[in-house]
Design a protein around this motif. Structure first.
Motif: not given
Lengths: 351, 122
Positions: A31-38, A41-47
């Protein structure tokens, strides 16, 4: 399935516990690894979205400012419809306008203000001013003061005494940047002490941005906030308000040490030599801080005779004060001997 | 033939505004986002005027001015900088720049100064 359950039941307790905890921690790790990736990912999309919007806005604002053939009205409607529709996009648009405003002057800044209004950003920033979140209020004040756009008076006034220092600081800057007559009127209703940063900002704005007449600072010498009194005293010398020298002379006897120190410092800066006899008579009964300020004043506008006139019996007890006094004495003696030597030389040359 | 102007500036907003204005004034504009890129262009291309910032990544504006004055002395230089300190402005003029514009700048004023500098050079 039943076989697995019966197998599990047959295991000793410690093995069962081990298995349960292993499954639990393994799931937690996943769950933690998934959260970090998520989040990444959202930060990259936002950027990516931010960069795209910044590029669109850069082109749009440049065309709006410099292209005479640019169809302002229809392009504006199109931009509002397609891009100025989420809070994220509104924030980026405001930031871009601020960057343009920071680098351009003259007619371009007026066009930027016009664009700010046409894009409906004024209403958005005013709603931020009314928000409960302090960071929104501070940001909104910053936007208005940078763009020199007036916000409703009734929304600004309470922010001068806001609970958060950051909001108060931005409110002061806003008033200083936008005031046309008395930029320091807010001091009359101030309920908290001014911080050093506020004082620096205020001084900077008065010297560099404010175009009107500098107020007479004597009106705040009896203010309940000590920092306001000290600031006013300092500004009297910064703005050469020599007409306030009699008021400053009375403040030398103020019951607060910091006010007395500020008054002596300002009078010394203004080169008011009549101050020295009064300081000499006060020296004996003053605190070490004021004694040091008196010594500095003698160094600045006084003479060796003034130094000799001081009653210095108690000075030896305070090491720092005594060192300062001794170095000052040495300084005056050496200047005096240079002057005497120069006199000798002149006499010899004449003879 | 259009006159070529090299803009050396790392702020994309400033580059865009300058380029927009100067292209509309009828010049051909080439941009460089840092000192290294600018140096490459100066070695291989010819320009009628150079508009540069002083604070640039990799190679500073002052180093570029020194290079231009040594290797292509006839090209006029206008500095566009945030600094309004007397010593920095004096240093720039001592290095031989033709004009100094402080940020924030007025695009119309800049356009006039570019025209004047080019006219003086001719």
């Amino acid at each position: 399935m039943n076989y697995l359950f019966s197998l599990f039941d047959s295991w000793p307790f410690i093995v069962k516990l081990n298995l349960i905890l292993s499954i639990l921690f393994f799931s937690l790790a996943i769950w933690l690894i998934g959260s970090v990736y998520y989040i990444r990912y959202t930060k990259t999309i936002m950027n990516i979205k931010r960069r795209e919007l910044e590029k669109t806005l850069l082109d749009f604002i440049s065309s709006y400012l410099f292209d005479e053939n640019f169809d302002k009205s229809s392009e504006l409607t199109k931009l509002k419809k397609t891009h100025i529709n989420t809070e994220f996009n509104l924030k980026i648009t405001i930031k871009q306008l601020l960057i343009f405003n920071e680098n351009l002057k003259g007619a371009s800044t007026e066009i930027l203000k016009e664009l700010f209004m046409f894009l409906g950003l004024y209403e958005y920033v005013v709603s931020d001013l009314k928000s409960r979140a302090w960071e929104k209020k501070a940001r909104a004040l910053h936007v208005f003061s940078q763009l020199y756009i007036k916000a409703p008076e009734e929304v600004i006034s309470p922010l001068i005494n806001d609970q958060r220092l950051e909001v108060r600081q931005q409110a002061v800057l806003y008033i200083l940047n936008l005031s046309e007559t008395n930029p320091l009127e807010f001091l009359n209703t101030l309920q908290d002490e001014l911080t050093l940063w506020q004082q620096i900002y205020m001084e900077h704005s008065l010297k560099n941005s404010f175009k009107g007449e500098i107020p007479n600072f004597s009106q705040w010498t009896s203010h309940p906030m000590s920092s306001v009194v000290r600031f006013s005293i300092r500004m009297m010398s910064e703005f050469n308000q020599f007409q306030n020298i009699p008021i400053l002379m009375t403040l030398i006897d103020h019951n607060e040490e910091s006010v007395r120190k500020a008054a002596i410092h300002s009078l010394s800066k203004m080169g008011h030599i009549d101050l020295i006899p009064k300081l000499i008579s006060k020296f004996k009964n003053e605190t070490p801080v004021i004694k040091k300020e008196i010594l500095k004043t003698i160094n600045h506008i006084g003479s060796y005779n003034h130094l000799l006139a001081l009653e210095v019996k108690e000075i030896t007890e305070n090491k720092s004060l005594y060192t300062y006094y001794s170095s000052l004495e040495q300084y005056f003696k050496s200047t005096l001997s240079i002057k005497l030597n120069m006199g000798d030389l002149t006499v010899k040359e004449a003879s | 033939m259009k006159k070529r102007i090299l803009i050396i500036e790392d702020n994309p907003m400033v580059v865009k505004s300058l380029a927009f204005k100067l292209i509309r004034d009828g010049y051909e504009v080439v941009t460089a986002a840092d000192g290294r890129d600018a140096m490459e262009r100066l070695k291989t291309e010819r320009f009628s005027l150079i508009l540069t910032d002083l604070m640039l990544p990799f190679i500073s504006g002052s180093q570029l001015i020194e290079y231009i004055k040594k290797n292509i002395p006839g090209v006029p230089i206008i500095v566009l900088s945030t600094s309004n300190q007397d010593d920095i402005i004096t240093d720039a003029f001592n290095m031989g720049v033709d004009d100094f514009i402080t940020k924030p700048f007025s695009p119309n004023e800049l356009s006039l100064r570019v025209r004047r500098t080019l006219a003086n050079t001719n």
